[in-house]
Design a protein around this motif. Structure first.
Motif, PDB file in Angstrom:
ATOM      1  N   GLY A  99       0.798  -1.212   0.000  1.00 16.20           N
ATOM      2  CA  GLY A  99       0.000   0.000   0.000  1.00 16.20           C
ATOM      3  C   GLY A  99       0.831   1.262   0.000  1.00 16.20           C
ATOM      4  N   PRO A 110      -3.886   0.597   2.629  1.00 18.37           N
ATOM      5  CA  PRO A 110      -3.655  -0.699   1.995  1.00 18.37           C
ATOM      6  C   PRO A 110      -4.336  -0.753   0.629  1.00 18.37           C
ATOM      7  N   VAL A 111      -3.541  -0.878  -0.403  1.00 15.65           N
ATOM      8  CA  VAL A 111      -4.066  -0.919  -1.768  1.00 15.65           C
ATOM      9  C   VAL A 111      -2.977  -1.501  -2.666  1.00 15.65           C
TER      10      VAL A 111
END
Length: 160
Positions: A23, A42-43
């Motif tokens: 992320g 968070p990605v």
């Protein structure tokens, strides 16, 4: 200091489950080379787009949620944590009502959650946080003291 390899062996021997998340991390360098806390969204990013555009796009989403993560504790496992963080590739962003100059990078953080620890329960607070990416002013939800991830144990820079 425990060291990374020793901690991984310890976790394996004690059946400690580690959760790795990639992320966007944001930190302010004015607090020294190793911030006490960082902000973490968070990605997953496939690296196909420009990082600034990716950050702007993710923070523009209505459901964008960024988490405050206690960061400094990892220094006992990772003695070179400050060097790793400060050598990470980054872009500048503004954070807070005064859009304080901060850095944003794409990294991975590994967390451990101790489901058996009922001693201390955090009360999560959610508030809005102004963020400026490029020249665009955005607002994201900031989760303070979130129990979602647990305790940060490992940090990795990701080359982009």
């Amino acid at each position: 200091m425990i060291g990374l390899t020793n901690y991984l062996n310890y976790a394996k021997e004690h059946n400690i489950v580690l959760h790795r998340y990639e992320g966007i991390i944001i930190w302010n360098t004015s607090f020294g080379p190793l911030p006490q806390e960082v902000l973490f969204l968070p990605v997953e990013w496939d690296g196909s787009s420009n990082f600034e555009n990716f950050v702007e796009q993710e923070f523009s989403k209505e459901d964008a949620a960024i988490y405050q993560v206690y960061f400094q504790g990892m220094r006992w496992i990772m003695p070179s944590l400050a060097d790793s963080l400060n050598n990470a590739r980054y872009i500048n962003v503004g954070v807070g009502t005064n859009y304080n100059l901060s850095r944003a990078s794409y990294v991975a953080i590994t967390f451990v959650t101790d489901a058996n620890n009922d001693e201390f329960t955090l009360t999560e607070r959610i508030r809005t946080l102004p963020v400026m990416v490029t020249d665009k002013r955005l607002t994201v939800k900031l989760h303070d003291d979130s129990p979602r991830f647990g305790t940060a144990k490992l940090f990795e820079t990701i080359n982009w």
